[in-house]
Design a protein around this motif. Structure first.
Motif, short mmCIF file in Angstrom:
data_model
loop_
_atom_site.label_atom_id
_atom_site.label_comp_id
_atom_site.label_asym_id
_atom_site.label_seq_id
_atom_site.Cartn_x
_atom_site.Cartn_y
_atom_site.Cartn_z
N PHE A 1 0.88 -1.32 0.01
CA PHE A 1 -0.01 -0.03 0.03
C PHE A 1 0.79 1.33 -0.05
CE2 PHE A 1 -3.04 3.12 2.24
CZ PHE A 1 -4.08 3.18 0.96
N LEU A 2 0.26 2.47 -0.24
CA LEU A 2 0.80 3.74 -0.27
C LEU A 2 1.74 3.87 1.08
CD1 LEU A 2 -2.30 5.86 -1.05
CD2 LEU A 2 -0.37 5.42 -2.67
N SER B 1 4.20 1.95 2.13
CA SER B 1 4.68 1.14 3.05
C SER B 1 6.09 0.99 2.86
CB SER B 1 3.99 -0.16 2.43
OG SER B 1 4.17 -0.35 1.05
N GLY B 2 6.81 1.10 1.91
CA GLY B 2 8.20 1.24 1.92
C GLY B 2 8.74 0.51 0.57
N THR C 1 11.74 2.46 -0.74
CA THR C 1 12.85 2.17 0.09
C THR C 1 13.46 0.80 -0.49
OG1 THR C 1 11.76 3.40 1.58
CG2 THR C 1 13.66 2.26 2.52
N ASP D 1 8.94 9.61 -6.59
CA ASP D 1 9.90 8.69 -6.33
C ASP D 1 10.72 8.77 -7.71
OD1 ASP D 1 8.72 7.97 -3.98
OD2 ASP D 1 7.41 6.31 -5.09
N GLY E 1 0.86 2.26 -5.21
CA GLY E 1 0.19 1.76 -3.80
C GLY E 1 -1.12 1.59 -3.65
N ASN F 1 8.59 -4.67 7.13
CA ASN F 1 9.86 -3.85 7.49
C ASN F 1 9.07 -2.76 8.55
OD1 ASN F 1 7.54 -2.41 5.97
ND2 ASN F 1 8.87 -0.89 4.98
N MET G 1 12.38 -7.12 8.48
CA MET G 1 13.59 -6.00 8.23
C MET G 1 13.39 -4.65 8.82
SD MET G 1 15.15 -7.00 4.75
CE MET G 1 13.92 -8.28 3.78
N ASN G 2 14.37 -4.00 9.14
CA ASN G 2 14.30 -2.67 9.10
C ASN G 2 15.05 -2.21 8.01
OD1 ASN G 2 14.90 0.19 9.52
ND2 ASN G 2 16.09 -0.49 11.31
N HIS H 1 -0.76 8.76 1.83
CA HIS H 1 0.68 8.96 1.96
C HIS H 1 0.71 10.47 1.47
CE1 HIS H 1 5.07 7.86 0.87
NE2 HIS H 1 5.27 8.28 2.01
N SER I 1 8.30 11.96 4.34
CA SER I 1 7.09 10.82 4.21
C SER I 1 6.30 11.03 5.63
CB SER I 1 7.79 9.58 3.81
OG SER I 1 6.87 8.57 4.18
N GLU J 1 14.57 12.49 5.30
CA GLU J 1 15.84 11.84 4.84
C GLU J 1 16.66 12.74 4.02
OE1 GLU J 1 16.96 8.38 1.84
OE2 GLU J 1 15.24 8.21 2.77
N1 LIG Z 1 11.82 3.36 10.42
C1 LIG Z 1 11.69 2.73 9.25
N2 LIG Z 1 11.36 3.63 8.15
C2 LIG Z 1 11.01 2.88 6.90
C3 LIG Z 1 11.31 1.47 6.74
N3 LIG Z 1 11.04 1.07 5.64
C4 LIG Z 1 10.48 2.20 4.77
N4 LIG Z 1 10.60 3.55 5.88
C5 LIG Z 1 10.05 4.93 5.60
O1 LIG Z 1 8.87 4.82 5.20
C6 LIG Z 1 8.68 5.83 4.56
C7 LIG Z 1 7.78 5.72 3.37
O2 LIG Z 1 8.51 4.70 2.35
P1 LIG Z 1 8.73 4.52 0.64
O3 LIG Z 1 9.65 3.87 0.46
O4 LIG Z 1 8.50 5.97 0.18
O5 LIG Z 1 7.26 3.88 0.67
P2 LIG Z 1 6.45 3.55 -0.68
O6 LIG Z 1 5.65 2.68 -0.67
O7 LIG Z 1 7.35 3.49 -1.67
O8 LIG Z 1 5.23 4.85 -0.82
P3 LIG Z 1 4.53 5.31 -2.17
O9 LIG Z 1 5.40 5.11 -3.59
O10 LIG Z 1 3.99 6.73 -2.01
O11 LIG Z 1 3.26 4.14 -2.34
C8 LIG Z 1 9.97 6.58 4.14
O12 LIG Z 1 10.18 7.64 4.67
C9 LIG Z 1 11.01 5.65 4.44
O13 LIG Z 1 12.32 5.92 4.72
C10 LIG Z 1 11.90 0.58 7.95
O14 LIG Z 1 12.21 -0.42 7.88
N5 LIG Z 1 12.20 1.33 8.85
#
Ligand SMILES: Nc1nc2c(ncn2[C@@H]2O[C@H](COP(=O)(O)OP(=O)(O)OP(=O)(O)O)[C@@H](O)[C@H]2O)c(=O)[nH]1
Ligand SMILES: [Mg+2]
Lengths: 206, 158
Positions: free
Chosen positions: A15-16, A18-19, A22, A51, A101, A157, A186-187, B51, B67, B78
């Motif tokens: 989803f939106l 979610s990570g 990253t 992105d 997402g 994550n 994972m982190n 988001h 974010s 970041e």
């Molecule tokens: N603390 C922490 N933050 C995370 C982790 N994974 C992702 N994030 C944070 O979550 C936020 C959203 O992550 P994105 O990777 O942008 O998420 P996305 O799924 O690509 O978002 P959309 O493309 O908008 O759907 C960012 O600020 C990341 O740094 C994690 O494992 N730990």
């Protein structure tokens, strides 16, 4: 098994927020350690994608699907984009694809299989943000269910932001939808775990 | 289904300061702006944040990415920047929130930008209106033309 040395398709669903991005960035870094060549496809809704801009600022080449176009099915664009990649790159190891997402991942499968992939070739990783378990349960029932069901494995994550119990709850939720599905915890601010890296990068030799 | 619920609203924002400020200072400043924007959105319980993300571009290779996924969470940021003192940032905000009109979203952002301007760091913030684009304008062919992607005639509403 991937035929004709086709690049492996790795799909980052979730989803939106979610990570996915990253995770995608971490995968590129890992692939470069393994000296693998990746192509990146991002589909973000909204005219100005954040992105893909970020990726370009980091020096990566990104293929956009027309972001948020409401008139053309994403399917057609995706298929054309993958075919374009296959025709113009002999040495590609991976196609990394982050769909929006809010996209239904099932809708993407046909485009990928039309390019000669079997459904089972698609490395679909579902990114499960455990900080939003309640949100997923309350608001995303079908999208969440369908996404997990279609995934090959789940990455839970943000484990640095929730308790161990919460992480377990997420893993159980995924397993209740798709019994036996493997979850990696994972982190994503850190390196990908070596277990996961091997899982992902070791696959193609099978 | 969810595509319609979380319609993206995109804002382009230009931030300038009379004197150069450190990247950390900018990071905090933008964080404050987004914080108050998110707080205003969250006052309406009908509004679900999918988001809200932003890319504050310092130059071609340096940026801060933000974010936020709900009002309880802090706003993640970041910094990817080797520069230090700067007096201008171009920011793009991508706001995916349900049950909010573009207009309302814009008003909230204007309000939080005004607050930041008044906070006394001698900065000037402008939301670039004519470049604010929504999903409605993302067609890449005219109504009577063949769609270059699928090769068919179809209306934009399809
Ligand atoms: N603390 C922490 N933050 C995370 C982790 N994974 C992702 N994030 C944070 O979550 C936020 C959203 O992550 P994105 O990777 O942008 O998420 P996305 O799924 O690509 O978002 P959309 O493309 O908008 O759907 C960012 O600020 C990341 O740094 C994690 O494992 N730990
Ligand atoms: Mg993303």
């Amino acid at each position: 098994m991937i035929k004709n040395n086709r690049p492996e398709v790795i799909l980052f669903t979730g989803f939106l927020g979610s990570g996915k991005t990253t995770m995608l960035l971490k995968t590129i870094e890992m692939a470069s350690v393994y000296q693998k060549k990746c192509a990146i496809i991002i589909n973000e809704i909204g005219e100005v994608g954040i992105d893909n801009r970020q990726m370009r600022m980091l020096g990566y080449d990104v293929l956009d699907l027309f972001g948020g176009c409401v008139c053309c099915t994403m399917k057609v664009t995706l298929e054309a984009t993958i075919n374009h990649l296959l025709e113009n790159n002999d040495d590609l190891d991976y196609i990394l694809f982050e769909p929006s997402g809010v996209a239904d991942p099932l809708a993407l499968y046909e485009a990928i299989t039309n390019c000669g992939y079997a459904e089972s070739d698609i490395q679909n990783i579902f990114i499960f943000d455990p900080t939003r378990i309640d949100f997923y349960q309350k608001h995303l029932k079908t999208l969440f269910w369908d996404s997990v069901n279609l995934a090959k494995y789940v990455v839970i994550n943000k484990i640095d932001e929730v308790s161990k119990e919460r992480t377990e709850e997420a893993a159980e939720m995924a397993a209740s939808i798709k019994p036996g599905i493997k979850s990696f915890k994972m982190n994503l601010n850190n390196e990908l775990t070596s277990e996961f890296s091997q899982y992902l990068m070791g696959k193609e030799v099978s | 289904m969810y595509q319609e619920e979380f319609l993206p609203v995109v804002f382009k924002v230009e931030l300038r300061s009379e004197q150069c400020l450190s990247v950390e200072k900018w990071q905090k400043l933008i964080n404050t702006i987004l914080r108050s924007y998110v707080d205003d959105i969250s006052k309406n319980e009908e509004c679900l944040i999918g988001h809200i993300k932003a890319l504050a571009e310092i130059d071609k290779a340096n940026f801060i990415k933000y974010s936020c996924i709900n009002d309880l969470n802090h706003i993640n940021s970041e910094v990817h920047c080797k520069q230090n003192n700067i007096n201008k940032i171009n920011m793009i905000i991508n706001s995916l929130v349900s049950n909010i009109s573009e207009n309302e979203s814009c008003q909230f952002l204007e309000k939080s930008c005004l607050l930041a301007e008044k906070a006394g760091d001698q900065i000037n913030i402008e939301i670039v209106k004519n470049e604010k684009i929504t999903i409605k304008k993302t067609h890449h062919h005219k109504e009577n033309e063949v769609c270059p992607i699928c090769g068919e005639h179809h209306l934009h509403k399809d």
